[in-house]
Structures are given as C-alpha cells and as structure tokens.
Design an enzyme around this catalytic site. Structure first.
Site, PDB file in Angstrom:
ATOM      1  CG  LEU A 207      -1.884  -1.003   1.546  1.00  0.00           C
ATOM      2  CD1 LEU A 207      -2.342  -0.892   2.996  1.00  0.00           C
ATOM      3  CD2 LEU A 207      -3.073  -0.802   0.615  1.00  0.00           C
ATOM      4  CG  HIS A 208       2.598   3.310  -2.943  1.00  0.00           C
ATOM      5  ND1 HIS A 208       2.255   2.182  -3.644  1.00  0.00           N
ATOM      6  CD2 HIS A 208       2.759   4.279  -3.860  1.00  0.00           C
ATOM      7  CE1 HIS A 208       2.228   2.465  -4.935  1.00  0.00           C
ATOM      8  NE2 HIS A 208       2.529   3.731  -5.099  1.00  0.00           N
TER       9      HIS A 208
END
Ligand code: UD1
Length: 389
Positions: A207-208
């Site tokens: 996730l980013h």
C-alpha cells in the site's frame, strides 16, 4: 545507420523495473548510445539501490539527488536540474517511463528545450484526476513525440485525446519483459525460507497511494480488513516508507504490527518481492505494476482502489477492484482464501518482447527523431539571452 544518443530517465522503484529491459536492448544495438539519469526521487537502499543490483542496471551516468518533498518543490527542482543536464548531454531523444513526478518533469523540460520525448507506458488512464499519477500521465502524453502503449485501451485513450495515430505504437509491456528475463533468478530466491513462508499459504500486501494511506478513515478501514483477514490466512506486508509514516502518525502502527498473523517487513528488492508474489495465495495492493505482474503470473489480485488505468488486468487478468471499504476487501479476500479461482488469459503482446519492439521502432525512425531534435537552435538562443543579460 543513424546513431542515436538516448537519455533515459528514472526516479522511482517502478521506473527501474521498466527501464531495465530497454537499457539491455539498447546496449545490443551498435548505433545507440544510452545515457541513464536517476533523479533521486527514490534514494534509500531498499527503494533504489537494491533494484539496480537485482536488475543488473548500470550505475546511472547522472544522479540528480532530488529526494523527497512536496510535488511542486520536487518537480521544480527536477525541472531545473534537467535543464542543465539536457544542455550538457545534448541527447537526440529523451526516453521516459511510467507516470511518476520524475517522468513528467523530464518530459516538460525536454520538450521546452526542443528535445524529442518518447514515453513508454503511454495512454493509461484512470480518469481520476485526484491521482497525481493521472496528471503526470496526461501531461507527459500531451507533449511526447513517440508514445508506446502496453494495452489497446491506452491506444484508444490517446486517439480520443487527439494524439495522431502515427505517433502511437502498441508494443506490449516492458514490466513483463523484466519478469520473464528474471524468471530463473526469481525461482532461485530464498525469500520464502528467510521469512518462514509456505507457498500458497499467505497473502502479500502493498500500500502506498495517497488516497489510501494519507486519509485516516481509508487507512483505518484497510487496516481493519487486514486484521480480519489475518484470522484466515497469514499476511506478509512489506511496507513503503510513506505508509510507515502514516500508520505511525494515525496511531495504527502498533496495533497492526502486533497482530499474530501479519508479518510487517521492510520493502523488498525486485527478485525477492516477485518470488513472494509468485508463491502467494493472492496479492492485495494499490500499486499499478503489481496489478500487471500478478496478471502475468496468474496470481489473484485484489486492488485497493476504485478504478484502474490498466483495464486489461481485469478483462484478461486476475485483477479485481475492491476499493478501500473494509467489508468488500474482507468478502473478496475470503472468496480467494476459500479457493475461488479467477480465470485468466495473457494480454496481447505481454510476451517478453516489448523492449525489443520499442527499440526497433526507435532505430527505424532514427532519422526522423534527429530531425525533431531542435535543441542546438534553442541552446544558441538561450546562450544569446544569458550573455546579453
Ligand atoms: C512514487 C510515485 C508513485 C509510485 C511510487 C512507487 C509520484 C507522484 N509517485 O510515490 O506513482 O507508484 O513512487 O513507490 O511520483 N521515501 C523514503 N525513501 C525513498 C523515497 C521516499 O523514505 O527512497 C519517503 C519519503 O518520506 C517521501 C515518501 O516516501 O516523502 C513518498 O515518496 P514520494 O517520492 O513522494 O512518492 P511515493 O509515495 O514513493
């Protein structure tokens, strides 16, 4: 044969993966002189250096050391640095990949100085202007002279935006070239042993995206979904530095890292990461590239986004959009844990030959590319102005 000096620009993790097969192909061609410039948008060992090693990329000829910052500051510094660099190197062509701030900054600076620009991975559209990458894609494609597309939807998007057909080339996906080229090394990675993992018994999470990690409500929903899913399967989560900072800031870090079935680890290099992906039960991600790689590998992919600029991963591949709603993530995750299969066909031209197609086109059009190169005239004008001041 016409010689071509090509300035290749990278800045971030996914750029390194895309440029590797292009650089390898350029090196095989006697008429082509590749120069590699790294903006330094990603600079840590785990975000940058390990990719150069894993992908056997040559040391960059130029390192701009831009680092992190707000978008405006990061892009302004990059544009300024590129201006001097372009006048110095005086390439026949600037080649950019992907959709990051380094991509758009290099493209804008180059085109204003009269250097032709080639964009690899052109035409992808999420139609979501809240994504910084969507702005980067639209702007880069608007100024590029040669546009190389990974999938047919991208060609249609470019035509709809009024880009002349003769500038657009459907070549396939260079990220998949990299995956295929590295298959033997990936097979030999001992990442599973190092993390104590058994094939097909864990989910791999990344996730980013700002829309997921900079928004507290969204990040809490996703973290709660992971908490629930880890009751059913092991989760491995190599965390991006931006995400670590946000999890800490929102007070979620401790709770997440103390869950018994979640292994939170540092970002991994290319070979180890793709090994973990290849052997996983599923991936849960908001990355663009991982949607494509999981499709190529036949691994179910739940994408924590409302949209994707890579629709072929849904029509042909293993990708499913789940947004960032906890219930939806858990429900779709459980279906895969319970054995639901997602049928898959390999997308057209994702065959390991994309970089070769790109370079063949550049070589064939070398004379035209040289004609597009107007930098010498521009440089003279610039020098006249600065000396008159
Ligand atoms: C960037 C790209 C994104 C791409 C992603 C891959 C843009 C707009 N975004 O997002 O499209 O999918 O890279 O990872 O270009 N940081 C470090 N070490 C590093 C680099 C960054 O600690 O080597 C931290 C910094 O605190 C920085 C934050 O990560 O503020 C975010 O980095 P940034 O370059 O702004 O964008 P990414 O979120 O990595």
């Amino acid at each position: 044969m016409t010689d071509l000096k090509i300035l290749n620009v990278v800045g971030c993790r996914p750029n390194f993966v895309k440029i590797a097969p292009l650089m390898a192909e350029m090196k095989k061609r006697p008429g082509i002189t590749p120069v590699l410039a790294h903006t330094g948008q990603h600079y840590d060992t785990v975000m940058s250096d390990v990719f150069f090693r894993d992908l056997e990329l040559p040391e960059p000829n130029i390192y701009l050391n831009i680092g992190s910052g707000s978008h405006a500051r990061q892009m302004a510094l990059m544009c300024q640095a590129f201006e001097g660099l372009l006048l110095d190197v005086n390439p026949d062509l600037v080649l950019v990949v992907g959709d990051v701030n380094s991509t758009v900054s290099a493209s804008l600076t180059a085109i204003k100085l009269g250097f032709p620009v080639a964009h690899v991975e052109a035409g992808l559209r999420s139609f979501d202007r809240e994504m910084p990458e969507e702005i980067n894609r639209v702007v880069t494609d608007a100024v590029a002279d040669l546009l190389f597309a990974t999938e047919r939807s991208a060609v249609r998007n470019l035509l709809r935006e009024g880009i002349p057909r003769e500038k657009i080339f459907f070549v396939g996906n260079v990220m998949i070239d990299t995956l295929m080229m590295n298959a033997p090394k990936i097979a030999h990675s001992n990442a599973l042993d190092r993390f104590g993992l058994v094939p097909k018994s864990y989910a791999l999470v990344t996730l980013h995206r700002p829309s997921n990690v900079d928004d507290k409500q969204a990040l809490v929903q996703i973290a709660e979904a992971l908490e629930e899913l880890q009751g059913h399967t092991k989760i491995v989560f190599p965390v991006h530095p931006r995400t670590v900072a946000r999890l800490e800031h929102f007070g979620i870090w401790e709770r997440l890292t103390q869950l018994p079935n979640i292994k939170v680890i540092e970002p991994l290099g290319y070979i180890d990461f793709t090994k973990l992906m290849r052997e996983s039960l599923m991936v849960l991600t908001d990355s663009g590239g991982i949607q494509e790689e999981s499709t190529a590998l036949g691994i179910p992919c739940l994408t924590v986004r409302k949209n994707t600029e890579r629709p072929v991963t849904i029509t042909h591949g293993t990708n499913r959009l789940v947004g960032n709603d906890k219930k939806k993530i858990v429900a779709e995750g459980l279906k895969i844990i319970d054995g639901m299969l997602i049928p898959r066909r390999t997308p057209e031209k994702w065959d390991g030959m994309a970089a070769k197609r790109v370079i063949d086109i550049l070589v064939k059009n070398a004379e035209k590319i040289k004609q597009l190169h107007r930098s010498v005239r521009k440089r003279d004008i610039w020098q006249g102005i600065s000396s008159a001041a």
